[in-house]
Design a protein around this motif. Structure first.
Motif, PDB file in Angstrom:
ATOM      1  N   ASP A  13      53.521  43.487 -85.566  1.00  0.00           N
ATOM      2  CA  ASP A  13      52.609  44.344 -86.336  1.00  0.00           C
ATOM      3  C   ASP A  13      52.166  43.795 -87.691  1.00  0.00           C
ATOM      4  O   ASP A  13      50.979  43.849 -87.999  1.00  0.00           O
ATOM      5  CB  ASP A  13      53.223  45.740 -86.504  1.00  0.00           C
ATOM      6  N   PRO A  14      53.093  43.294 -88.528  1.00  0.00           N
ATOM      7  CA  PRO A  14      52.627  42.896 -89.861  1.00  0.00           C
ATOM      8  C   PRO A  14      51.445  41.911 -89.812  1.00  0.00           C
ATOM      9  O   PRO A  14      50.467  42.091 -90.544  1.00  0.00           O
ATOM     10  CB  PRO A  14      53.877  42.259 -90.482  1.00  0.00           C
ATOM     11  N   LEU A  16      49.309  41.359 -87.276  1.00  0.00           N
ATOM     12  CA  LEU A  16      48.115  41.907 -86.636  1.00  0.00           C
ATOM     13  C   LEU A  16      47.438  42.953 -87.512  1.00  0.00           C
ATOM     14  O   LEU A  16      46.222  43.122 -87.477  1.00  0.00           O
ATOM     15  CB  LEU A  16      48.464  42.504 -85.269  1.00  0.00           C
ATOM     16  N   LEU A  17      48.230  43.658 -88.317  1.00  0.00           N
ATOM     17  CA  LEU A  17      47.668  44.704 -89.172  1.00  0.00           C
ATOM     18  C   LEU A  17      47.031  44.160 -90.431  1.00  0.00           C
ATOM     19  O   LEU A  17      46.213  44.823 -91.060  1.00  0.00           O
ATOM     20  CB  LEU A  17      48.767  45.702 -89.563  1.00  0.00           C
TER      21      LEU A  17
ATOM     22  N   VAL B  79      39.583  43.920 -93.651  1.00  0.00           N
ATOM     23  CA  VAL B  79      40.985  44.275 -93.406  1.00  0.00           C
ATOM     24  C   VAL B  79      41.928  43.489 -94.325  1.00  0.00           C
ATOM     25  O   VAL B  79      42.997  43.974 -94.689  1.00  0.00           O
ATOM     26  CB  VAL B  79      41.325  44.054 -91.911  1.00  0.00           C
ATOM     27  N   LEU B  88      52.269  45.834 -96.541  1.00  0.00           N
ATOM     28  CA  LEU B  88      51.262  46.634 -95.844  1.00  0.00           C
ATOM     29  C   LEU B  88      51.003  47.909 -96.628  1.00  0.00           C
ATOM     30  O   LEU B  88      51.910  48.460 -97.250  1.00  0.00           O
ATOM     31  CB  LEU B  88      51.747  46.989 -94.438  1.00  0.00           C
ATOM     32  N   GLN B  92      48.279  50.994 -92.880  1.00  0.00           N
ATOM     33  CA  GLN B  92      48.809  49.968 -91.975  1.00  0.00           C
ATOM     34  C   GLN B  92      50.216  50.334 -91.505  1.00  0.00           C
ATOM     35  O   GLN B  92      50.559  50.179 -90.341  1.00  0.00           O
ATOM     36  CB  GLN B  92      48.828  48.610 -92.687  1.00  0.00           C
ATOM     37  N   SER B  96      51.728  51.056 -87.641  1.00  0.00           N
ATOM     38  CA  SER B  96      52.919  50.439 -87.052  1.00  0.00           C
ATOM     39  C   SER B  96      53.908  51.514 -86.608  1.00  0.00           C
ATOM     40  O   SER B  96      54.423  51.476 -85.490  1.00  0.00           O
ATOM     41  CB  SER B  96      53.565  49.482 -88.048  1.00  0.00           C
ATOM     42  N   LEU B 101      48.790  50.242 -82.316  1.00  0.00           N
ATOM     43  CA  LEU B 101      48.163  48.991 -81.886  1.00  0.00           C
ATOM     44  C   LEU B 101      49.038  48.326 -80.832  1.00  0.00           C
ATOM     45  O   LEU B 101      50.259  48.450 -80.872  1.00  0.00           O
ATOM     46  CB  LEU B 101      47.948  48.030 -83.060  1.00  0.00           C
ATOM     47  N   CYS B 103      47.525  45.064 -78.554  1.00  0.00           N
ATOM     48  CA  CYS B 103      47.085  43.672 -78.725  1.00  0.00           C
ATOM     49  C   CYS B 103      46.577  43.420 -80.134  1.00  0.00           C
ATOM     50  O   CYS B 103      46.526  42.293 -80.588  1.00  0.00           O
ATOM     51  CB  CYS B 103      46.016  43.317 -77.687  1.00  0.00           C
ATOM     52  N   GLY B 104      46.163  44.473 -80.809  1.00  0.00           N
ATOM     53  CA  GLY B 104      45.736  44.346 -82.195  1.00  0.00           C
ATOM     54  C   GLY B 104      44.308  43.877 -82.395  1.00  0.00           C
ATOM     55  O   GLY B 104      43.871  43.715 -83.532  1.00  0.00           O
ATOM     56  N   THR B 107      42.221  46.626 -83.918  1.00  0.00           N
ATOM     57  CA  THR B 107      42.896  47.277 -85.035  1.00  0.00           C
ATOM     58  C   THR B 107      42.191  47.135 -86.390  1.00  0.00           C
ATOM     59  O   THR B 107      42.027  48.134 -87.097  1.00  0.00           O
ATOM     60  CB  THR B 107      44.352  46.771 -85.113  1.00  0.00           C
ATOM     61  N   PRO B 108      41.766  45.927 -86.763  1.00  0.00           N
ATOM     62  CA  PRO B 108      41.080  45.840 -88.064  1.00  0.00           C
ATOM     63  C   PRO B 108      39.875  46.769 -88.147  1.00  0.00           C
ATOM     64  O   PRO B 108      39.627  47.380 -89.188  1.00  0.00           O
ATOM     65  CB  PRO B 108      40.650  44.360 -88.113  1.00  0.00           C
ATOM     66  N   LEU B 111      41.216  50.262 -88.679  1.00  0.00           N
ATOM     67  CA  LEU B 111      41.757  50.408 -90.031  1.00  0.00           C
ATOM     68  C   LEU B 111      40.635  50.615 -91.045  1.00  0.00           C
ATOM     69  O   LEU B 111      40.720  51.503 -91.903  1.00  0.00           O
ATOM     70  CB  LEU B 111      42.578  49.168 -90.410  1.00  0.00           C
TER      71      LEU B 111
END
Ligand code: FES
Ligand code: FES
Lengths: 779, 165
Positions: A13-14, A16-17, B79, B88, B92, B96, B101, B103-104, B107-108, B111
């Motif tokens: 996550d970190p 990808l986010l 992002v 984060l 964000q 999590s 998310l 595959c992500g 996500t951006p 967000l």
């Protein structure tokens, strides 16, 4: 406390986010050329000329190649079956003399930037002598139909007849009730949000072709690349960066990634190909277009006596590598009886070639359809026999395990009955049955539907060998290495593309070695760093990959124990792993930390026991000998049909699932919900259509209706846990179940709502017009 | 020969001068390949999926539908602006925590959509959040966990506001 079973926060996550994920299009090598493809504009015909002179004159265009220029081998996927059952069809990397679908690649164009390359593609001139296209299975099988492949009479690539139980005709003749379901399911696109793509380059120092590509099967891509390009496998390195989904579409080898690699080899410059959405929708791999004609015999109590099926899968123009065009018909025929005790079974299953983009696996492969068919049969039998549909299922479900079915498949223990009962109870307790009656009294159309199914996961070599694939995927290899800081790196042959393996596999390893998951790093997707592996598909990663990883970790643990016993002056059985160190069982105060052990293993090898090797590495493998393991679930859905718009609104969705030990329950729920969303998409929305000329009609997200948060409801999930006896963690696969169960449940709910109309629907997607028509016919 | 333009863009508070582009280059391409911020993704290039969503003067827009040259002189946020010093932000973290998310790839976009939306509508109800979420596509999650995440973040922000008061 153990890591397995905990909803640990995802390691992925970190990055990808924060926008620091690295997907294939994020890789930019100096001097990169951008590639796109000149694609066929006719569905079927001979290519009479390819003129690239105008292309080469476009500013920024550097080169353009046809099949002749690149001298590439074909991609050929093979089943080890007689010609009467299987016809291999070579898929050229670039079309040579013939084209077989609109969008088929004919030439690769390379330019300095992604805009110029589009101009270059635009400028190409290709001439054809068009043949009559074959755009449906019906046309393909019609006498006198034009043939796509000279070697395949009646356009039939696979034709298998199996399990013909003796006396089955007599069973049908004498049965109290025979019900029939004829169902058609539309062609769909697995549709990962990230399209396909590759960045390919030649590394002169390593003397290697380096291919960054978003694939679920890195080693199979390497094997295929080496074959097509005539290279040794050693000289090809496939690296998979972060992936934006795959769902099966990326578990076959793409022609474009091979052409891009060939161009990089030829030009000695990096080449980047990123598929655009139009190509992804029209010229990529598709799936799911199938036709079923199935009869089932029942006794007066609603017990199924026999099943007779004819299945035709429209596979498009070619066999995909490595699975072949058999992927859908062989899955459908092997698994049709599903969770029910079917005493007699007969099936014929065919794959036919049509002038459409070829098919690849898509999450669930045929099982969304066979579950839909079986569940429709149950509902129909209930209707004819005036029984409750859930009760009819209960009378037929497999309840004693292991159970070997008429399809020669042995089912390991599951919770078929329990999951269905729970699901029904949830909807009853919430009052949906009363609400349905109340709605009916007001003239509204509310319906309740269920599906109950199992999903074979963790196919090992034995199971794939039964399919008679020439490439038999199955085992997985893992390597665990501890470094001087006492942390562990583990390789896996599986390839996460959203399923959270960096977290879940680390949870398994952490438990085996008494570490925190932060001290475990999972490596995947690099053929130079990882022993041969088969990647991620068929819900194999938790079962097979997870077991290999667990064994490698345990083997590493055994090395640590032996070394520690030596240093602590005791026997191997008097030591145990505990929280980052090894301690004596008889004296917990005497312990050596992993760091100290690593220090000896690497930097003070003279202190090692005589027979011990330096370093701290261990490897292991895992395979499934037998039929794999079966996850199961029941889905319950309530819908309301809106007469004005023909819209199907989902009022309630519940799912009771059992995937054995859930390594990370939150991840399992994520897989379920995402899968169910794709199943709903198939039931109600998505359909790839072609016109009579074989021209694809869905070239954008405007034409291909992928559901949004507007259409997908909240889904309540409950868990049962029947641990798998032979996987190391007790886990069964959880990747595909949602997609498999949803279409049947939704379709049954719609039919339940349509009860007063007398209309029954068996085709998906259920179109608003169809619903309107059905309701309009109501007096 | 296609004519080149020299433009300057302000992205995440930083000015990027001397961007040499063609007028037909989209904002998302220039952000990704010229400015070097690859967090913003491309899922369709025809304005439907929302993977390319960025904030332009605070409002979510689809960067595949805007030419880079049109964004000159405006505040662009991507992002990459959300986390600070590797930490984060609350949105964000909520993604999590809620498994918003897989595959992500989408996500951006989600967000930035949420960041823009919550700034405008901090009191949004779950229904309103779902409505906004329905403007972007995700193939992995089934959306529920994305709605959960945005709702959780909004709640957290409201509580923090309440405490501050
Ligand atoms: S890439 Fe911009 S909306 Fe899809
Ligand atoms: S997380 Fe994969 S598309 Fe949304």
């Amino acid at each position: 406390m153990s890591w397995v079973g905990r909803s640990a926060a995802r390691r992925e996550d970190p990055r990808l986010l924060s926008g620091s994920g690295r997907y294939v299009d994020d890789i930019h090598l100096p001097g990169t050329l951008h590639a796109q493809f000149v694609r066929s504009t006719v569905a079927h015909g001979a290519v009479t000329g390819v003129d690239l002179s105008a292309t080469l004159a476009v500013p920024g265009v550097v080169a353009a190649f046809t099949a002749d220029d690149l001298e590439l081998g074909d991609i050929t996927a093979v089943l080890d079956r007689p010609p009467s059952e299987f016809v291999p069809t070579a898929m050229p990397v670039l079309a040579r003399d013939r084209v077989r679908y609109v969008g088929e690649p004919i030439a690769i164009v390379l330019a300095d930037n992604p805009y110029a390359v589009e101009d270059g593609v635009e400028a190409a001139r290709v001439t054809y002598e068009a043949d009559r296209p074959v755009v449906s299975a019906e046309q393909a099988l019609a006498p006198g139909a034009p043939l796509l492949h000279a070697a395949a009479p009646a356009n039939t690539l696979v034709d298998v007849s199996m399990f013909a139980t003796e006396g089955i005709d007599a069973v049908f003749a004498g049965a109290h009730e025979v019900v029939r379901v004829r169902a058609n399911t539309a062609r769909q696109n697995a549709l990962p949000l990230e399209t396909r793509g590759a960045v390919t380059s030649w590394d002169p120092r390593e003397e290697q072709l380096v291919v960054h590509t978003c694939t679920q099967v890195p080693h199979l891509v390497r094997t295929s690349l080496a074959e097509c390009l005539g290279l040794d496998e050693r000289t090809v390195r496939v690296i998979v960066p972060d992936m934006g989904g795959g769902f099966g579409l990326k578990c076959v080898v793409g022609r474009e990634e091979i052409a891009a690699a060939a161009a990089a080899l030829r030009l000695r410059r990096p080449v980047k190909w990123i598929e655009d959405r139009r190509d992804a929708l029209t010229a990529s791999f598709l799936a799911r277009e199938q036709h079923y004609d199935v009869r089932a015999a029942f006794d007066r109590d609603g017990r199924i006596l026999a099943l007779d099926a004819d299945i035709v899968c429209d596979m498009g123009a070619y066999s995909c590598y490595p699975f072949t065009a058999g992927i859908e018909p062989l899955m459908a025929s092997a698994e049709l009886p599903g969770v029910y005790r079917v005493p007699a079974y007969r099936v014929r299953a065919r794959a036919v070639a049509t002038n459409k983009a070829p098919s690849a696996p898509y999450r669930g492969v045929s099982r969304p359809q066979i579950v839909m068919v079986m569940e429709r049969l149950m509902e129909r039998a209930a209707r004819e026999l005036d029984l409750d549909p859930v009760e009819v299922r209960r009378r037929n479900l497999i309840v004693e395990f292991p159970y070997t079915g008429v399809n020669d498949v042995t089912y390991d223990p599951g919770s078929y009955l329990e999951s269905l009962n729970w699901c029904e109870r949830l909807l009853r307790d919430e009052g949906w049955y009363e609400r349905r009656e109340a709605a009916a009294a007001e003239g509204r159309y509310v319906g309740i539907g269920y599906s109950c199914f199992s999903e074979r996961t963790g196919y090992g070599s034995t199971a794939f060998a039964k399919r008679k694939m020439a490439v038999v995927p199955g085992f997985d290899l893992a390597e665990a290495r501890m470094d001087l800081s006492g942390t562990v790196t583990v390789t896996t042959g599986t390839m996460s593309h959203g399923q959270s393996h960096e977290t879940t596999l680390a949870q398994i390893v952490a438990d085996r070695l008494g570490l925190d998951i932060a001290q475990v790093k999972i490596h995947q997707g690099d053929t130079d760093r990882i022993p041969y592996g088969f990647g991620t598909f068929a819900s194999r990663s938790a079962t097979i990959g997870g077991s290999a990883v667990a064994r490698a970790a345990s083997a590493l643990g055994a090395r640590l124990l032996r070394l520690a016993a030596h240093l602590l002056d005791t026997t191997d059985d008097n030591v145990e792993l505990h929280d980052g160190s090894v301690r004596r069982r008889d004296d917990h105060g005497r312990a050596v930390s992993y760091r100290e052990l690593a220090d000896v293993a690497y930097l003070k090898a003279h202190l090692l026991p005589k027979d011990a090797e330096p370093g701290l590495t261990a490897s292991a493998s895992f395979d499934v000998h037998g039929d794999g393991t079966f996850s199961n679930a029941a889905h319950g859905v309530v819908v309301e049909l809106h007469p004005g718009t023909g819209q199907v609104e989902i009022l309630r969705y519940v799912c009771v699932e059992d995937c054995g030990v859930a390594i990370n329950p939150q991840v399992v729920e994520g897989q379920c919900r995402g899968g169910i969303a794709q199943g709903i998409a198939g039931a109600l929305f998505e359909q790839v259509t072609y016109d009579a000329q074989g021209e694809p009609a869905c070239a954008s997200f405007i034409d291909y209706k992928m559901p949004t948060a507007h259409e997908i409801p909240d889904i309540e999930i409950h868990h049962l846990e029947t641990p798998c006896a032979f996987t190391e963690s007790g886990a069964k696969g959880a990747g595909e179940g949602g997609t498999i169960g949803a279409p049947a449940a939704v379709l049954n709910a719609v039919n339940n709502a349509l009860l007063p109309t007398g209309v029954e629907l068996d085709d998906t997607p259920i179109r608003p017009e169809t619903v309107q028509r059905a309701i309009g016919a109501c007096p | 020969m296609t004519e080149k333009l020299l433009i300057s863009l302000t992205v995440n508070g930083r000015r990027h001068d001397d961007l040499v582009i063609e007028s037909r280059y989209t904002l998302v391409d220039v952000l990704r390949h010229h400015v070097g911020l690859t967090g913003t993704h491309v899922g369709c290039e025809h304005g439907v999926c929302g993977a390319c969503t960025v904030l332009l003067d605070g409002a979510p827009v689809r960067a595949c539908l805007i030419f880079a040259a049109q964004a000159e002189g405006r505040e662009i946020r991507t992002v990459e602006s959300l986390s600070h010093g590797g930490e984060l932000n609350d949105l964000q973290r909520a993604f999590s925590a809620c498994h918003g998310l897989q595959c992500g790839f989408c996500t951006p976009g989600f967000l930035m959509l949420a960041e823009g939306f919550l700034a405008e509508r901090p009191d949004a109800t779950r229904e309103e959040i779902r409505e906004v979420v329905s403007s972007n596509l995700c193939r992995c999650t089934g959306y529920q966990s994305i709605v959960d995440a945005i709702e959780q973040c909004a709640r957290g922000r409201r509580e923090a506001q309440g405490e501050a008061r």
